[in-house]
Design an enzyme around this catalytic site. Structure first.
Site, PDB file in Angstrom:
ATOM      1  N   ASP A 241      -7.458  -5.013  -7.441  1.00 48.19           N
ATOM      2  CA  ASP A 241      -7.094  -3.992  -6.382  1.00 48.19           C
ATOM      3  C   ASP A 241      -7.052  -2.523  -6.861  1.00 48.19           C
ATOM      4  OD1 ASP A 241      -5.942  -2.711  -4.270  1.00 48.19           O
ATOM      5  OD2 ASP A 241      -3.994  -3.577  -4.183  1.00 48.19           O
TER       6      ASP A 241
ATOM      7  N   SER B  61       0.778  -1.225   0.027  1.00 52.32           N
ATOM      8  CA  SER B  61       0.077  -0.021   0.026  1.00 52.32           C
ATOM      9  C   SER B  61       0.751   1.117   0.076  1.00 52.32           C
ATOM     10  CB  SER B  61      -1.014   0.121   1.165  1.00 52.32           C
ATOM     11  OG  SER B  61      -2.111   0.984   1.155  1.00 52.32           O
TER      12      SER B  61
ATOM     13  N   HIS C 123      -7.097  -5.807  -2.166  1.00 57.07           N
ATOM     14  CA  HIS C 123      -5.993  -5.165  -1.579  1.00 57.07           C
ATOM     15  C   HIS C 123      -5.505  -5.886  -0.210  1.00 57.07           C
ATOM     16  CE1 HIS C 123      -3.206  -1.825  -0.812  1.00 57.07           C
ATOM     17  NE2 HIS C 123      -3.926  -1.560   0.196  1.00 57.07           N
TER      18      HIS C 123
END
Length: 655
Positions: A211, A148, A327
């Site tokens: 994602d 991330s 994600h």
């Protein structure tokens, strides 16, 4: 586990001990998957996510060090609102990224990065620098990783380290950055600069099929800040939880309007970008290799336009819920990819195309789960419309074909070698011209003949050949910087020697043309203000080459002066001498005399080592005339101010 780690360390040392980067993105992906490096990087990422919020983890396994940045970084200053790109050099007060600043064109867009991401890195940098310094001499490789926002911090950290490596006195080590679902970092100028530095092979970005996080900054999300904040808080809460928790269905805890609004916004803008023919300088742009993974396997894409198109096509087969949950599924995808890497593909013989090229595209389509066959079970989303799946499969095939056609470095290098042979006649004509000048009755030599007779027919022909050769070598550099050539191209002896020979032969003509046309009066002297960047690149190739420990001493003068900028130094020395004659400021004259003395010693050394061409010593050459003027001026000064020149008698140096 210990045995597996030892094997990983051995593989890392074996693969990364050489200085060459990975030639193709497929090689990089195969390497990280087959060695277990991908799994190890994810393991330390998971620990950083749960135990080091807002920070990072450093772990050493043998001679390999891992630096994992936590994905829970939102409170550290990164601002996800919109496309807030800022010039990197304007924010980098300590010149941490100075190697990236150079621009190939004067009017090129400056390198820009996300302001919040840069600020986050700068807040971590002081402690990171200490941690990296502690690893010096202990490791051979450093793997920088993160999920991330932590992945973007990892990319900036890797860029800083790559910029810093040339100045390190300790033994060099290799740097590899692996990110998982990280947002984009900078603009097209950043991507081009990374390619120019040959660093593309140092970055591997793992992106799951649906994602939305890696796609987020490709959309105009400025009006959805509160929803983005809600989404980030949700992801951070999940990252802090048990990493083995079942992810499917978790997104139901988010308001439906948050999921739908963000998904629709990103999908709409991503479709426009995927259809655009030319990239916008002001928008985010991917760099490095992208590994797209799903339940069926993984594919690796390096071409930036293809990366964006694959992001669009894969998201098109998804839904708002799975774009959020994907994600959080990297642990499962990584394990699956590494496991499937060792298995044979399930193509039947009759399904596999005869052409190896078509077979490669077909295998990539299967690995991306974008072929037109029925999809495997997907808890997150199932495509009901077979026409949509066929449409996506057709577009994905074209995208992958474009990516493969765009990146055939060895074939491009072979074609370039043929082009090199075709420009030999142009170079041979200039060599013939040089030989004629060196033997001419006027005794001007190669440099001065071209400078003084530039308007003649013979010199016009030479000038045309000079421009043709420049065009060829500029195209070589352009291909190299756009990753069209093998990553070790600039270390191959054939091209190092060819570029060096070209530079020594032709740059004196460039210098002569520069001073003949009076460009030094408009822009300044050649070395600092007029030298073409290709020559500086060739200088680096020559410096970085592998050479024998002992070189044979020359027995006769070189065919070309070994300092290709020698004549530019002569022109500067001539100006210094003129300024000494006309100047009245004692201090300035003293500084000029020091410069003159240094150049005279430098030239004498070149002559002593026979590293000059005989045209330098031609009776009427600029250098010979400069030496005569210098001798006369020194003689005058000795007669007028004997105490200033106690070591000169009749213009000659005495003990």
């Amino acid at each position: 586990m210990k045995k597996e780690q030892q094997l990983l360390v051995h593989n890392m040392e074996t693969e990364t001990s050489c200085q060459n980067n990975f030639e193709m993105s497929e090689m990089l992906a195969s390497f990280v998957a087959s060695t277990g490096l991908l799994e190890e990087a994810w393991r330390v990422c998971s620990i950083a996510n749960t135990e080091y919020p807002g920070g990072y983890l450093v772990e050493q396994i043998g001679s390999v060090a891992y630096v994992a940045f936590s994905g829970r970084q939102m409170d550290s200053g990164s601002d996800p609102r919109g496309r807030n790109l800022v010039p990197l050099d304007a924010e980098d007060d300590d010149d941490l990224f100075a190697h990236l600043y150079r621009r190939s064109e004067a009017d090129q867009e400056p390198i820009k990065v996300h302001y919040g991401m840069l600020k986050l890195f700068l807040s971590i940098y002081p402690t990171l620098q200490i941690q990296i310094a502690a690893l010096m001499g202990k490791v051979k490789s450093i793997v920088i990783t993160g999920q991330s926002i932590g992945g973007t911090t990892a990319s900036l950290s890797a860029l800083w380290l790559l910029c810093h490596l040339p100045s390190m006195s300790s033994p060099m080590f290799t740097v590899l950055c692996i990110t998982f679902g990280s947002p984009l970092l900078g603009n097209e100028a950043l991507r081009r600069s990374i390619l120019r530095q040959r660093w593309g092979g140092n970055f591997c970005h793992v992106v799951s099929k649906h994602d939305i996080m890696p796609r987020l900054l490709l959309a105009d999300i400025a009006n959805h800040y509160s929803k983005i904040q809600t989404l980030l808080h949700f992801w951070h809460w999940c990252m802090a939880s048990d990493p083995h928790v079942i992810v499917t269905g978790l997104s139901s805890q988010l308001p439906a309007d948050v999921k739908d609004t963000i998904f629709q916004c990103v999908s709409k803008d991503l479709e426009l970008l995927a259809q655009a023919e030319e990239p916008s300088e002001s928008l985010f742009r991917p760099f490095g290799s992208y590994v797209f993974c799903c339940q069926e396997g993984a594919i690796c894409v390096e071409n930036a336009a293809s990366v964006i198109k694959m992001m669009y096509l894969m998201l098109k087969t998804g839904s708002p819920s799975c774009s959020i949950e994907d994600h959080l599924k990297y642990g499962g995808y990584v394990a699956l990819v590494c496991k499937q890497f060792l298995k044979a593909r399930n193509f039947d013989d009759e399904d596999l195309p005869d052409s190896s090229y078509e077979a490669g595209v077909a295998l990539a389509l299967q690995s991306s789960d974008l072929n037109d066959k029925e999809p495997v079970e997907d808890f997150c989303f199932s495509i009901q419309n077979s026409n949509l799946r066929k449409e996506v499969a057709f577009m994905a095939k074209n995208c992958l074909q474009m990516a493969k056609n765009d990146h055939k470095p060895n074939l491009t290098a072979a074609t370039l070698a043929i082009r090199l042979s075709k420009i030999v006649p142009f170079r041979a004509e200039i060599e013939w011209y040089k030989a004629c000048c060196d033997e001419a009755d006027d005794q001007l030599g190669y440099y001065d003949s071209f400078k003084l007779k530039g308007g003649s027919r013979r010199e016009a022909r030479v000038n045309l050949n000079r421009h043709k050769l420049a065009g060829f070598w500029n195209s070589v550099i352009l291909m190299l910087e756009n990753n069209k050539l093998p990553h070790d191209f600039d270390r191959r002896g054939k091209w190092i020697n060819a570029s060096q020979f070209y530079k020594l032969l032709v740059e004196p003509l460039d210098i002569a043309d520069y001073y003949r046309t009076g460009m030094h009066l408009k822009q300044g002297h050649y070395i600092e203000h007029g030298r073409e960047r290709r020559y500086e690149i060739f200088d680096k190739w020559w410096r970085d080459r592998s050479v024998p420990e002992e070189e044979t001493k020359r027995s006769k003068f070189a065919s070309a002066t070994q300092d290709s900028c020698f004549w530019a130094r002569v022109e500067e020395a001539r100006e210094w001498l003129d300024n000494v004659r006309s100047g009245s400021d004692v201090r300035k004259r003293h500084v000029l005399w020091q410069k003159i003395d240094m150049f005279e010693k430098y030239a004498s050394k070149l002559i002593h080592n026979k590293e000059i061409s005989k045209d330098v010593l031609a009776k009427n050459s600029s250098f010979s005339r400069w030496m005569e003027d210098l001798k006369e001026l020194k003689s005058q000064k000795v007669q007028k101010f004997p105490l200033w020149f106690p070591d000169f008698v009749d213009g000659e140096v005495v003990p």
